[in-house]
Design an enzyme around this catalytic site. Sequence first.
Site, PDB file in Angstrom:
ATOM      1  N   CYS A   2      18.253  75.793  46.914  1.00 20.71           N
ATOM      2  CA  CYS A   2      16.819  75.746  47.160  1.00 20.71           C
ATOM      3  C   CYS A   2      16.252  74.828  46.102  1.00 20.71           C
ATOM      4  O   CYS A   2      16.282  75.128  44.912  1.00 20.71           O
ATOM      5  CB  CYS A   2      16.191  77.138  47.073  1.00 20.71           C
ATOM      6  SG  CYS A   2      14.398  77.104  47.209  1.00 20.71           S
ATOM      7  N   GLU A 102      13.871  73.252  52.954  1.00 27.74           N
ATOM      8  CA  GLU A 102      15.308  72.972  53.034  1.00 27.74           C
ATOM      9  C   GLU A 102      15.482  71.711  53.869  1.00 27.74           C
ATOM     10  O   GLU A 102      14.639  71.392  54.707  1.00 27.74           O
ATOM     11  CB  GLU A 102      16.093  74.133  53.665  1.00 27.74           C
ATOM     12  CG  GLU A 102      16.104  75.423  52.853  1.00 27.74           C
ATOM     13  CD  GLU A 102      16.940  75.379  51.571  1.00 27.74           C
ATOM     14  OE1 GLU A 102      17.555  74.316  51.277  1.00 27.74           O
ATOM     15  OE2 GLU A 102      16.963  76.389  50.849  1.00 27.74           O
TER      16      GLU A 102
END
Lengths: 222, 196
Positions: A2, A102
């Site tokens: 992340c 993402e």
Amino acid sequence: MCGRFTLTLTTEALQQTFRDFIFPDGIQPRYNIAPGQPILVIPNDGRKQATHFLWGFIPSWAKDPQRYRFINARAETAWQKPSFRAAFRRRRCLVLADGFYEWKREEGKRARPFYFTMKDRRPFAIAGIWEHWQGADGSEIIGSALLTVSANACVAPIHDRMPLILPPEAYDQWLAPGEQPPERLRPLLQPYPAEAMQCWPVSPEVNSPRVDAPHLIEAVEA
Amino acid sequence: MTPSVAGIVLAAGQAKRMEGRLKQLLPCQGEVLVHRAARVALEAGLTPVWVVVGAEEARVRDALQDLPVQFLSNPHWAEGQSTSVAAAARQLRASQAPAAVFLLADQPFVPPALIQRLIAAWQAHHAAIVAPRIAGQRGNPVLISAEIFPLLETLTGDRGARALFAAHPPLEIPWDDPRARAEIDTPEDYARWCQP
């Protein structure tokens, strides 16, 4: 992995959602929080007071804070990895967010960013660990890494990992001050329910950490 | 068109070592110090130039009447320079400046060419922070790229600045002339650098 997230709220809105925590004044909306920048956290020091840590976990043994800076730690292994295991037992925090990005990587194409939020758009807390680093010149950095888990069904079509989002009922246990045996914490290391989440494609402008503006989280044509 | 690099002149404080005189307003070779810093920022091409004001705000604003600068009030100036830096960072983020050069009002001999070198280095190398190494020592002014603005907003005190440089080591640009580093900190400095 992340690598970017958002916290698009002010102090007042955060205080309304997280009533048990105390927030500093003047928190400004963030649309592109990147590694090396401050992140808003609740450390497990028993005070339940929000503060800023640097995003990037620097092991205390690192001489050069540039070379060793972990933005993520895998939840499955953090409790046993030499760099993370002491922090996992003793120095945990909640990292406050209301969305994350993402990137979908496909062969021969440029990676495309997607934005993930809760369907009800409420802010949430990502499990983090932190470490105090002290330089030879007396400079101090408190750096933090976000724990990650396998992607749930919402994230999996885009990326195989996602941040470890904790449900509110887990906050007390994750924030328990002092040393906690890893076995007690491991039941918390679960992907967040996919049904509660949503995502859409966004502009590649988010790739630059210099851009931090509301339009980054707006949906673009897929 | 890419937006241009902004300038921040830190002029909110009240020096303790200048025998009760407001340092920003001391004349130095025919020009008060804050005017000189703001003019150099403008001459270097920084746009816009924000002057952070606090102590004796009205007088400092008055001294800059003839220059096309903008003002930023820092009511918390007495708590230290980090409050001025944080106020500037909030303003910079709101105006989506891509980078900013932070100048001190008490370093009157920074040449515009030095600022232009910092900007050129930032454009060429995409560094997060660019600072001059003046006659062998890291100095001011410092160029800060936009991705660092959020960090400036959270700094407190002097230790915060050191942590900033530890976390984001500046790209250093060598500069030979030590006058660029001259700082008017005491009456002796003032006599040495500013009085004919």
